[in-house]
Scaffold this motif. Sequence first.
Motif, short mmCIF file in Angstrom:
data_model
loop_
_atom_site.label_atom_id
_atom_site.label_comp_id
_atom_site.label_asym_id
_atom_site.label_seq_id
_atom_site.Cartn_x
_atom_site.Cartn_y
_atom_site.Cartn_z
N GLN A 48 0.66 -1.30 0.19
CA GLN A 48 0.07 0.09 0.18
C GLN A 48 0.81 1.35 0.05
N ALA A 49 2.09 1.14 0.54
CA ALA A 49 2.97 2.21 0.37
C ALA A 49 3.36 2.63 -1.06
N LYS A 50 3.50 1.49 -1.80
CA LYS A 50 3.99 2.00 -3.34
C LYS A 50 2.79 2.29 -4.03
N VAL A 51 1.37 1.68 -3.73
CA VAL A 51 0.12 2.37 -4.05
C VAL A 51 -0.09 3.88 -3.85
N LEU A 52 0.17 4.21 -2.74
CA LEU A 52 0.22 5.55 -2.52
C LEU A 52 1.11 6.38 -3.21
N GLY A 53 2.46 5.94 -3.35
CA GLY A 53 3.37 6.68 -4.07
C GLY A 53 2.73 6.77 -5.43
N GLN A 54 2.31 5.89 -6.14
CA GLN A 54 1.79 5.63 -7.32
C GLN A 54 0.63 6.54 -7.80
N ALA A 55 -0.36 6.63 -6.67
CA ALA A 55 -1.42 7.60 -6.81
C ALA A 55 -1.14 8.97 -6.59
N MET A 56 0.09 9.27 -5.75
CA MET A 56 0.48 10.67 -5.85
C MET A 56 0.99 11.14 -7.05
N VAL A 57 1.96 10.28 -7.83
CA VAL A 57 2.25 10.82 -8.88
C VAL A 57 1.47 11.22 -10.09
N LYS A 58 0.61 10.13 -10.11
CA LYS A 58 -0.64 10.14 -11.14
C LYS A 58 -1.53 11.18 -10.89
N SER A 59 -1.62 11.75 -9.66
CA SER A 59 -2.59 13.06 -9.33
C SER A 59 -1.47 14.25 -9.21
N GLY A 60 -0.34 14.02 -9.84
CA GLY A 60 0.41 15.41 -9.73
C GLY A 60 0.82 15.93 -8.41
N TYR A 61 1.00 15.06 -7.17
CA TYR A 61 1.42 15.42 -5.97
C TYR A 61 3.06 15.04 -6.01
N HIS A 62 3.84 15.70 -5.00
CA HIS A 62 4.83 15.53 -4.75
C HIS A 62 5.13 15.29 -3.26
N GLY A 74 10.79 4.96 3.16
CA GLY A 74 11.82 4.54 2.16
C GLY A 74 11.06 4.07 0.77
N ILE A 75 10.00 3.00 1.05
CA ILE A 75 9.25 2.66 0.06
C ILE A 75 8.65 3.70 -0.65
N ILE A 76 7.92 4.50 -0.01
CA ILE A 76 7.05 5.47 -0.71
C ILE A 76 7.82 6.42 -1.54
N ALA A 77 9.02 6.78 -0.94
CA ALA A 77 10.00 7.68 -1.61
C ALA A 77 10.54 7.05 -2.78
N ASP A 78 10.92 5.86 -2.59
CA ASP A 78 11.52 5.33 -3.75
C ASP A 78 10.45 5.05 -5.13
N GLU A 79 9.46 4.88 -4.78
CA GLU A 79 8.42 4.37 -5.68
C GLU A 79 8.07 6.02 -6.54
#
Length: 104
Positions: A48-62, A74-79
């Motif tokens: 789910q950390a990876k999913v959150l990272g993917q959703a953030m990028v897809k939605s234009g969030y940094h 670290g997982i979120i940042a890496d993704e």
Amino acid sequence: NYIAIDHFTVFIKLVLIFNYQYLHLHKKKYLAVYCGSSKGSNPIYSQQAKVLGQAMVKSGYHLVYGAGNIGLMGIIADEILRLGGEVIGVIPQHLVDKEVAHSE
């Protein structure tokens, strides 16, 4: 990128200056994420950390986070970095010295 800090007051000043000068003037969308420095006992947390990272990028969030290279943060940042997003970390100097700061 990360900003090493020595004292909490310096951190607060950095946040206020950064928030005004960078976030408002550049009109970028940032999300601060606070999560564990471990992966936890259930693999779903890492997934789910990876999913959150993917959703953030897809939605234009940094990402603005604690700058760690370990655990869920670290997982979120890496993704986010893998997908071309922007990551800004804020970390105390003593943790940089212990080599837990993200290298990118």
